[in-house]
Design a protein around this motif. Structure first.
Motif, mmCIF file in Angstrom:
data_model
loop_
_atom_site.group_PDB
_atom_site.id
_atom_site.type_symbol
_atom_site.label_atom_id
_atom_site.label_comp_id
_atom_site.label_asym_id
_atom_site.label_seq_id
_atom_site.Cartn_x
_atom_site.Cartn_y
_atom_site.Cartn_z
ATOM 1 N N ASP A 127 -14.261 -78.640 73.482
ATOM 2 C CA ASP A 127 -14.199 -80.016 72.990
ATOM 3 C C ASP A 127 -12.749 -80.436 72.754
ATOM 4 O O ASP A 127 -12.447 -81.176 71.824
ATOM 5 N N LEU A 128 -11.844 -79.956 73.608
ATOM 6 C CA LEU A 128 -10.429 -80.251 73.407
ATOM 7 C C LEU A 128 -9.807 -80.814 74.677
ATOM 8 O O LEU A 128 -9.935 -80.231 75.753
ATOM 9 N N ASP A 129 -9.140 -81.930 74.565
ATOM 10 C CA ASP A 129 -8.328 -82.496 75.636
ATOM 11 C C ASP A 129 -6.992 -81.759 75.609
ATOM 12 O O ASP A 129 -6.298 -81.771 74.585
ATOM 13 N N TRP A 130 -6.624 -81.130 76.711
ATOM 14 C CA TRP A 130 -5.422 -80.295 76.722
ATOM 15 C C TRP A 130 -4.180 -81.091 76.322
ATOM 16 O O TRP A 130 -3.221 -80.511 75.769
ATOM 17 N N GLN A 131 -4.171 -82.396 76.565
ATOM 18 C CA GLN A 131 -3.001 -83.195 76.218
ATOM 19 C C GLN A 131 -2.818 -83.310 74.710
ATOM 20 O O GLN A 131 -1.696 -83.477 74.222
ATOM 21 N N GLU A 132 -3.903 -83.190 73.962
ATOM 22 C CA GLU A 132 -3.790 -83.151 72.502
ATOM 23 C C GLU A 132 -3.032 -81.900 72.073
ATOM 24 O O GLU A 132 -2.182 -81.952 71.172
ATOM 25 N N TYR A 133 -3.375 -80.793 72.728
ATOM 26 C CA TYR A 133 -2.680 -79.551 72.375
ATOM 27 C C TYR A 133 -1.215 -79.607 72.802
ATOM 28 O O TYR A 133 -0.320 -79.170 72.078
ATOM 29 N N ALA A 134 -0.943 -80.192 73.973
ATOM 30 C CA ALA A 134 0.431 -80.331 74.441
ATOM 31 C C ALA A 134 1.242 -81.184 73.463
ATOM 32 O O ALA A 134 2.415 -80.880 73.168
ATOM 33 N N ALA A 135 0.643 -82.238 72.961
ATOM 34 C CA ALA A 135 1.334 -83.107 71.998
ATOM 35 C C ALA A 135 1.622 -82.359 70.700
ATOM 36 O O ALA A 135 2.705 -82.508 70.100
ATOM 37 N N PHE A 136 0.675 -81.546 70.261
ATOM 38 C CA PHE A 136 0.861 -80.725 69.060
ATOM 39 C C PHE A 136 2.019 -79.751 69.252
ATOM 40 O O PHE A 136 2.876 -79.595 68.373
ATOM 41 N N LYS A 212 4.734 -73.285 78.672
ATOM 42 C CA LYS A 212 4.417 -74.561 78.040
ATOM 43 C C LYS A 212 3.077 -75.085 78.552
ATOM 44 O O LYS A 212 2.682 -74.806 79.691
ATOM 45 N N PRO A 213 2.381 -75.880 77.735
ATOM 46 C CA PRO A 213 1.094 -76.446 78.159
ATOM 47 C C PRO A 213 1.313 -77.668 79.047
ATOM 48 O O PRO A 213 1.547 -78.774 78.566
ATOM 49 N N THR A 214 1.220 -77.468 80.340
ATOM 50 C CA THR A 214 1.470 -78.557 81.293
ATOM 51 C C THR A 214 0.215 -78.989 82.045
ATOM 52 O O THR A 214 0.275 -79.883 82.886
ATOM 53 N N SER A 215 -0.906 -78.337 81.756
ATOM 54 C CA SER A 215 -2.168 -78.672 82.410
ATOM 55 C C SER A 215 -3.303 -78.104 81.570
ATOM 56 O O SER A 215 -3.070 -77.393 80.577
ATOM 57 N N SER A 216 -4.511 -78.397 81.982
ATOM 58 C CA SER A 216 -5.664 -77.859 81.254
ATOM 59 C C SER A 216 -5.684 -76.337 81.303
ATOM 60 O O SER A 216 -5.935 -75.670 80.291
#
Length: 407
Positions: A127-136, A212-216
């Motif tokens: 239930d997580l959009d990877w872009q939320e984690y990248a922003a965090f 770094k988180p650059t994709s899902s």
């Protein structure tokens, strides 16, 4: 000397250039060439694979490395009493560390930890959009200038870089517990922590730079890495240490090779000096600077990048050790210095080097001969890894130079 009961090395590290895969071959060749050997001086011991193999053969060991993190691992494995180790194992196993995670300077990470826990829980339930984690990760990534100096080094320098928020808190809390423990227990705690970080870090096969988180998919991989419990890894290593056999005679040191060959007395009839110098121009301090920071725990200044107007992406210490073995302009001179010092003490040597290194094999031979050694070369083919990718099989020839002076 006869083999002792074989066991795994309790403080393994994911380590570039490790001789673990060929350590048995190296020691067998040394034993055949220098049959009277019962003592090895491991000049650049690194992750300790050769010292460990020598220990398994019942040899006496002097394990040296100039890098502080290596020395802490070597000192724990080969030289430090394990009396009282059971108590710290029980303390960690009880979960007591968790109650200290947000103590002292680490309290500033309270909200970041709550946010990370929530994001990880959502990732677990898809239930997580990877872009939320990248922003965090972009928002909470360490402002090292805000460190209080009260056991919050990793919490201030490295969250969402090499480690997650909870992992940084665990690292600092364990380091604080070490400061409250006996010198021997502290030695084991820090060594187990150093070993553990090479297996939980958000990197490839080393700690030169973090992922770094650059994709899902990369976000999922990072969350998996950062969900690993640092304290569980530490606990596993401490339990292995409890049953690891120490050499009958052991010494460790954190010195240059010159100091070891100059300041210590070795019996040339029973001793072989083993050297495994850096092979390439990139220095080990670049790949493992975070481990040195953990060992020293000194809140270092970080190298500043003028181009980007910030600290370097890898957050390197500005006082990283630079080996002359990795400098093309100095490597031959440095080999000659080592050979000259060892030969002046009538010491036989064994030297590991690779076909991809700064100096070709024939140049090594000529330098050793000029210093008075007779040289024999043994070879084996080995698949090396680079930046996390395996090269073609038999890509690298590993040389073992056996240097005798017929003393």
């Amino acid at each position: 000397m006869s083999l002792i009961t074989r066991t795994a090395f309790p403080l393994p590290m994911q380590y570039l250039g490790s001789k673990q895969r060929i350590s048995t071959w190296i020691l067998e060749e040394i034993d055949q060439k220098f049959a009277a050997t019962s003592h090895i001086v491991d000049l650049m011991s690194g992750s300790g694979s050769i010292a460990h193999e020598a220990n398994m053969r019942g040899w006496n060991v002097h394990a040296n490395d100039i890098q502080p993190y290596s020395h802490r691992v070597l000192k724990s494995a080969f030289e430090t009493s394990r009396e009282g180790l059971g108590e710290i194992i029980e303390w960690l196993a009880s979960g007591a560390l968790d109650a200290t995670l947000l103590d002292n300077g680490r309290s500033s990470a309270t909200h970041a930890l709550q946010e990370e826990d929530s994001l990880f829980a959502r990732a677990l339930s898809d239930d997580l959009d990877w872009q939320e984690y990248a922003a965090f990760c972009k928002r909470v990534n360490g402002a090292h200038t805000s460190a209080t100096g009260n056991y919050d080094l990793f919490t201030s320098y490295y969250p969402n870089t090499y480690f997650g928020v909870r992992q940084c808190l665990e690292i600092d809390a364990i380091r604080e517990k070490a400061s409250q423990s006996s010198a021997d227990t502290a030695s084991h705690l820090v060594a187990a922590l150093i070993s553990s970080l090479t297996f939980v870090s958000s990197t490839t096969t080393h700690l030169a730079q973090f992922l770094k988180p650059t994709s899902s998919s990369t976000s999922t991989n990072l969350i998996n890495c950062r969900s690993r419990s640092v304290q569980e890894h530490v606990l596993k290593r401490l339990r292995l240490l409890m049953n690891y056999p120490t050499p009958n005679v052991a010494r460790t040191s954190n010195l240059t090779f010159e100091k070891v060959l100059t300041d210590f007395a070795f019996d040339p009839n029973q001793t072989v000096v083993y050297a495994d110098p850096p092979y390439f121009k990139e220095h080990y301090s670049r790949y493992y600077h975070v481990l040195d920071t953990l060992a020293l725990y000194d809140y270092p200044n970080l190298t500043y990048n003028q181009r980007i107007g910030s600290v370097t992406v890898g957050r390197y210490r500005d006082d990283r050790i630079v080996s002359d073995f990795g400098l093309r302009s100095k490597v031959a001179e440095t080999f000659s210095k080592m050979f000259t010092l060892a030969n002046s003490r009538d010491l036989n040597m064994a030297l590991s080097y690779a076909s991809t290194s700064l100096l070709p094999a024939e140049r090594i031979v000529s330098l050793a001969q000029a210093c008075g050694y007779h040289v024999e070369i043994k070879t084996t083919e080995l698949r090396h890894s680079g930046q996390g990718q395996l090269r073609a099989k038999s890509d690298v020839t590993e040389y073992l130079f056996l240097l005798s002076n017929d003393h």
